[in-house]
Design an enzyme around this catalytic site. Structure first.
Site, mmCIF file in Angstrom:
data_model
loop_
_atom_site.group_PDB
_atom_site.id
_atom_site.type_symbol
_atom_site.label_atom_id
_atom_site.label_comp_id
_atom_site.label_asym_id
_atom_site.label_seq_id
_atom_site.Cartn_x
_atom_site.Cartn_y
_atom_site.Cartn_z
ATOM 1 N N ASP A 176 0.844 -1.203 0.000
ATOM 2 C CA ASP A 176 0.000 0.000 0.000
ATOM 3 C C ASP A 176 0.882 1.257 0.000
ATOM 4 O O ASP A 176 0.590 2.241 -0.681
ATOM 5 C CB ASP A 176 -0.895 -0.004 1.249
ATOM 6 N N HIS A 204 -4.493 -3.352 6.568
ATOM 7 C CA HIS A 204 -4.313 -3.624 5.133
ATOM 8 C C HIS A 204 -5.685 -4.059 4.597
ATOM 9 O O HIS A 204 -5.960 -5.236 4.377
ATOM 10 C CB HIS A 204 -3.268 -4.725 4.919
HETATM 11 P P1 NAD Z 1 -1.831 -18.630 -3.918
HETATM 12 O O1 NAD Z 1 -3.154 -19.302 -3.776
HETATM 13 O O2 NAD Z 1 -1.245 -18.480 -5.263
HETATM 14 O O3 NAD Z 1 -0.763 -19.355 -3.004
HETATM 15 C C1 NAD Z 1 -1.021 -19.638 -1.665
HETATM 16 C C2 NAD Z 1 -0.222 -20.867 -1.307
HETATM 17 O O4 NAD Z 1 -0.378 -21.065 0.091
HETATM 18 C C3 NAD Z 1 -0.708 -22.146 -2.005
HETATM 19 O O5 NAD Z 1 0.385 -22.812 -2.601
HETATM 20 C C4 NAD Z 1 -1.301 -22.957 -0.861
HETATM 21 O O6 NAD Z 1 -1.189 -24.344 -1.043
HETATM 22 C C5 NAD Z 1 -0.449 -22.470 0.297
HETATM 23 N N1 NAD Z 1 -0.998 -22.742 1.615
HETATM 24 C C6 NAD Z 1 -2.283 -22.788 2.012
HETATM 25 N N2 NAD Z 1 -2.361 -23.152 3.303
HETATM 26 C C7 NAD Z 1 -1.086 -23.304 3.744
HETATM 27 C C8 NAD Z 1 -0.514 -23.691 4.981
HETATM 28 N N3 NAD Z 1 -1.265 -23.983 6.044
HETATM 29 N N4 NAD Z 1 0.828 -23.761 5.078
HETATM 30 C C9 NAD Z 1 1.606 -23.490 4.022
HETATM 31 N N5 NAD Z 1 1.118 -23.161 2.800
HETATM 32 C C10 NAD Z 1 -0.218 -23.054 2.677
HETATM 33 O O7 NAD Z 1 -2.003 -17.208 -3.190
HETATM 34 P P2 NAD Z 1 -1.072 -15.927 -3.326
HETATM 35 O O8 NAD Z 1 -1.571 -15.097 -4.454
HETATM 36 O O9 NAD Z 1 0.343 -16.323 -3.278
HETATM 37 O O10 NAD Z 1 -1.497 -15.129 -1.992
HETATM 38 C C11 NAD Z 1 -1.190 -15.639 -0.726
HETATM 39 C C12 NAD Z 1 -1.785 -14.740 0.355
HETATM 40 O O11 NAD Z 1 -1.179 -13.454 0.340
HETATM 41 C C13 NAD Z 1 -3.282 -14.490 0.227
HETATM 42 O O12 NAD Z 1 -3.878 -14.529 1.516
HETATM 43 C C14 NAD Z 1 -3.351 -13.092 -0.330
HETATM 44 O O13 NAD Z 1 -4.577 -12.469 -0.060
HETATM 45 C C15 NAD Z 1 -2.206 -12.456 0.420
HETATM 46 N N6 NAD Z 1 -1.675 -11.197 -0.108
HETATM 47 C C16 NAD Z 1 -1.329 -10.238 0.787
HETATM 48 C C17 NAD Z 1 -0.779 -9.043 0.343
HETATM 49 C C18 NAD Z 1 -0.409 -7.960 1.304
HETATM 50 O O14 NAD Z 1 -0.048 -6.864 0.853
HETATM 51 N N7 NAD Z 1 -0.463 -8.153 2.604
HETATM 52 C C19 NAD Z 1 -0.555 -8.839 -1.023
HETATM 53 C C20 NAD Z 1 -0.913 -9.839 -1.910
HETATM 54 C C21 NAD Z 1 -1.480 -11.022 -1.439
HETATM 55 C C1 LMR Z 2 -3.419 -6.657 -2.336
HETATM 56 O O1 LMR Z 2 -3.472 -5.632 -1.666
HETATM 57 O O2 LMR Z 2 -3.219 -6.624 -3.560
HETATM 58 C C2 LMR Z 2 -3.567 -7.998 -1.662
HETATM 59 O O3 LMR Z 2 -3.866 -7.845 -0.308
HETATM 60 C C3 LMR Z 2 -4.520 -8.900 -2.350
HETATM 61 C C4 LMR Z 2 -5.955 -8.466 -2.144
HETATM 62 O O4 LMR Z 2 -6.750 -9.318 -1.741
HETATM 63 O O5 LMR Z 2 -6.262 -7.307 -2.399
#
Ligand code: NAD
Ligand code: LMR
Length: 350
Positions: A176, A204
């Protein structure tokens, strides 16, 4: 003389590359963020160009075959700092003696959802992993929670790891922060590094408050407060804020997947700042444990504040003037975090 200097340089380099490897775990290592992230970590962009790394890739059992492919690719990158890659589905292996944990593994949201809709699906993961960190990780471990809802997951992980200092836990709001920086830079027609000291306050989520009252913009050699550089208060108090608040949703709508490349970049920025500190005179944003009612933020939340980091320790930037407009936004995002925390605590019984 030149030969002597060259030999000394080579000797220093040889000694420094013999540093003990650090152990870094990335959870969700078979997912899309990890795929954009692992290369940068393994090549030294985060922990330093002289720091060997043992990289531990943790995911759930059905993803082990995918992890094997990721391991092969990391090997095929032939990266000199990467001493070992350990794929696993076991927390006792994944978290053993680790120095840094990047907790990504969890479910991402789909179009039309708010991040807090993921609470019940994801928060239990962070209770289990917090307890495992408590048991297996070094007490100095630095834990970055990325999985959403990131602030509340981070709070639960930290509560589940009572032997690790709360200050060692943080959640990602750097994405962000980078979004806010970039929006202002584009508006002013300058590069993003010309904008500094934007702040993301709070959650967030769509209640976060991107604040540029203390930001400065280098307008082709002359540094100005962001409000004077942008010269459009209506935009700064309106569309700028909602664009940053809604950016994650906009990416999901367009890509049908949540942000990954920009999230990975933000993770690298966040962890690098923890390891090496923030530049002199600059601050960044990260979700950290609120223990002191600073800026009127209630205690016992993971709340995004402006911080400066030195010697791997963050300090909230205090004494910034907060006007009524800003204070109401700081309070609104805190109220949402209290609600999330109370839901999570009741759901998990922690
Ligand atoms: P994705 O679905 O591509 O990958 C997630 C992975 O986590 C998968 O491989 C899944 O098998 C694994 N997983 C699920 N449960 C698990 C566990 N208990 N232990 C270990 N691995 C586990 O998702 P992504 O796009 O990589 O996003 C992951 C997370 O990050 C989501 O919650 C998303 O919303 C979050 N995210 C946060 C931000 C931020 O700025 N804070 C930004 C982008 C995404
Ligand atoms: C983001 O900010 O892009 C991530 O937290 C993914 C989402 O769910 O928005």
């Amino acid at each position: 003389m030149l030969t002597l200097l060259t030999s000394m340089y080579l000797l220093v380099r040889a000694v420094s590359t013999q540093a003990e490897p650090i152990r870094v775990v990335v959870t969700g290592a078979a997912g899309q963020i990890a795929y954009s992230l692992l290369y940068s970590i393994a090549k030294g962009d985060v922990f330093g160009q002289d720091q060997p790394i043992v990289l531990i890739l943790l995911d759930i059992p059905p993803m082990l075959p995918v992890l094997d492919g990721v391991v092969m690719e990391l090997q095929d990158c032939a990266l000199p700092l990467l001493r070992e890659v350990i794929p696993t589905d076991k927390v006792e292996v994944g978290f053993k003696d680790i120095d840094a944990a990047i907790l990504v593994g969890s479910m991402p949201r789909k179009e039309g959802m708010e991040r807090k809709d993921l609470l019940k699906a994801n928060v239990a993961i962070f209770k289990t992993q917090g307890a495992a960190l408590d048991k297996y990780a070094k007490k100095t471990v630095k834990v970055l929670v990325v999985g959403n809802p990131a602030n509340t997951n981070c709070l639960i992980a930290s509560k589940s790891a009572p032997s690790i200092p709360k200050e060692n836990f943080s959640c990602l709001t750097r994405l962000d922060h980078n979004r806010a920086r970039s929006q202002v830079a584009m508006r002013c027609g300058v590069s993003s590094d010309s904008v500094k000291n934007v702040i993301i306050w709070g959650n967030h989520s769509s209640t976060q408050y991107p604040d540029v009252h203390h930001a400065m913009v280098d307008l082709h050699g002359s540094e100005k407060p962001a409000y004077d550089a942008v010269k459009d208060d209506t935009w700064l108090r309106g569309d700028f804020i909602s664009t940053v608040q809604q950016r994650g949703a906009a990416v999901i709508k367009a890509r049908k997947l949540s942000s990954a490349m920009s999230a990975a970049k933000a993770i690298c920025d966040h962890m690098r700042d923890i390891w090496f500190g923030t530049p002199e005179g600059e601050f960044t944003s990260m979700g950290i444990y609120s223990s002191e009612n600073t800026y009127g933020v209630p205690k016992d939340l993971i709340y995004s504040f402006p911080v400066q980091i030195k010697d791997k320790t963050w300090k909230i930037v205090e004494g910034l003037a907060i006007n009524d407009f800003s204070q109401s936004k700081l309070d609104a995002t805190a109220a949402e975090l209290i609600e999330e925390r109370d839901t999570a605590v009741a759901f998990l019984g922690v």
